[in-house]
Scaffold this motif. Structure first.
Motif, PDB file in Angstrom:
ATOM      1  N   TYR A   1      -4.659   1.104   0.012  1.00  0.00           N
ATOM      2  CA  TYR A   1      -5.469   1.237   1.219  1.00  0.00           C
ATOM      3  C   TYR A   1      -4.691   0.655   2.390  1.00  0.00           C
ATOM      4  CZ  TYR A   1      -9.402   2.238  -1.854  1.00  0.00           C
ATOM      5  OH  TYR A   1     -10.231   2.791  -2.776  1.00  0.00           O
TER       6      TYR A   1
ATOM      7  N   VAL B   1      -4.707   5.750   1.002  1.00  0.00           N
ATOM      8  CA  VAL B   1      -5.948   5.938   1.763  1.00  0.00           C
ATOM      9  C   VAL B   1      -5.771   5.348   3.159  1.00  0.00           C
ATOM     10  CG1 VAL B   1      -8.432   5.546   1.798  1.00  0.00           C
ATOM     11  CG2 VAL B   1      -7.234   5.742  -0.402  1.00  0.00           C
TER      12      VAL B   1
ATOM     13  N   TYR C   1     -13.741   3.059   4.790  1.00  0.00           N
ATOM     14  CA  TYR C   1     -12.888   2.715   3.658  1.00  0.00           C
ATOM     15  C   TYR C   1     -13.348   1.457   2.924  1.00  0.00           C
ATOM     16  CZ  TYR C   1      -9.780   6.185   5.693  1.00  0.00           C
ATOM     17  OH  TYR C   1      -9.260   7.345   6.191  1.00  0.00           O
TER      18      TYR C   1
ATOM     19  N   HIS D   1     -11.704   2.964  10.362  1.00  0.00           N
ATOM     20  CA  HIS D   1     -11.454   2.382   9.049  1.00  0.00           C
ATOM     21  C   HIS D   1     -12.724   1.924   8.335  1.00  0.00           C
ATOM     22  CE1 HIS D   1      -7.142   2.006  10.231  1.00  0.00           C
ATOM     23  NE2 HIS D   1      -7.702   1.945  11.417  1.00  0.00           N
TER      24      HIS D   1
END
Length: 159
Positions: free
Chosen positions: A138, A71, A149, A146
Motif C-alpha cells: 500500500y 495499491v 485504502y 487515500h
C-alpha cells in the motif's frame, strides 16, 4: 575514562595514534564485499532453482517473479503519492510482476499512454483475487484520495 584522557595528554595521543592504525583495517570496499557475499549466500539458500551458488558472484537465478499488488492512486489523480508511484512501480517491476490496484476509473490503455506499466485492476477485482498475489504493498498518504485504502488494509493485509 573521558576525564582521564582529558587530563593525560600523552595517553590521548597514544590512543589517537592506535585508533588511526586500527581504522586502516576497515574500508568501504571490504564492507561492500562482505555485504554482497552475505546477500548472495542468503539468496542461494532461499533458491532451490539457482544454477550456480559458488563464491564467484556470478549466479543466475531462474526463479519466477512473485506477484505484487501495488495499491495506490495514479496520475492524473492530484496526489504526490500518485506521481511518485509511477517511479516506484517502474523500479519494483525489476523484481515483481506488478499489478496496480487503482479505483480512479483509469483503464489499461490510459495507464499505458502515461507510463511503462499496464497491469492494472480495480479494487473490486483485487478484493475478489487477493489470494492470487504473493505480496501486497500500500502506498498511501494523507489526502482525500487515500481514505478508501484504510478499510482495504484491514481486510487485506500488506505493507
Amino acid at each position: 575514562k573521558i576525564m582521564m584522557l582529558l587530563n593525560n595528554e600523552s595517553l590521548l595521543i597514544k590512543l589517537s595514534q592506535k585508533s588511526i592504525e586500527r581504522s586502516k583495517e576497515f574500508s568501504w570496499e571490504k564492507v561492500a564485499k562482505k555485504t554482497l557475499k552475505a546477500l548472495t549466500e542468503a539468496q542461494c539458500s532461499m533458491s532451490a532453482t539457482s544454477t550456480s551458488c559458488g563464491d564467484t558472484g556470478h549466479q543466475t537465478f531462474s526463479r519466477e517473479k512473485k506477484k505484487l499488488a501495488y495499491v495506490s492512486p495514479l496520475p492524473p489523480t492530484k496526489s504526490g503519492v500518485s506521481e511518485y508511484s509511477v517511479t516506484l512501480i517502474k523500479f519494483l517491476e525489476k523484481f515483481y510482476n506488478v499489478t496496480v490496484v487503482d479505483d480512479s476509473g483509469l483503464d489499461s490503455h490510459t495507464i499505458e499512454s502515461s507510463s511503462s506499466f499496464s497491469n492494472i485492476c480495480s479494487l473490486d477485482y483485487f478484493e475478489k483475487n487477493y489470494l492470487n498475489f504473493d505480496r501486497v504493498m500500500y502506498h498511501i498518504g494523507n489526502s482525500q484520495f487515500h481514505v478508501r485504502y484504510f478499510d482495504l488494509i484491514r481486510a487485506y493485509p500488506g505493507v
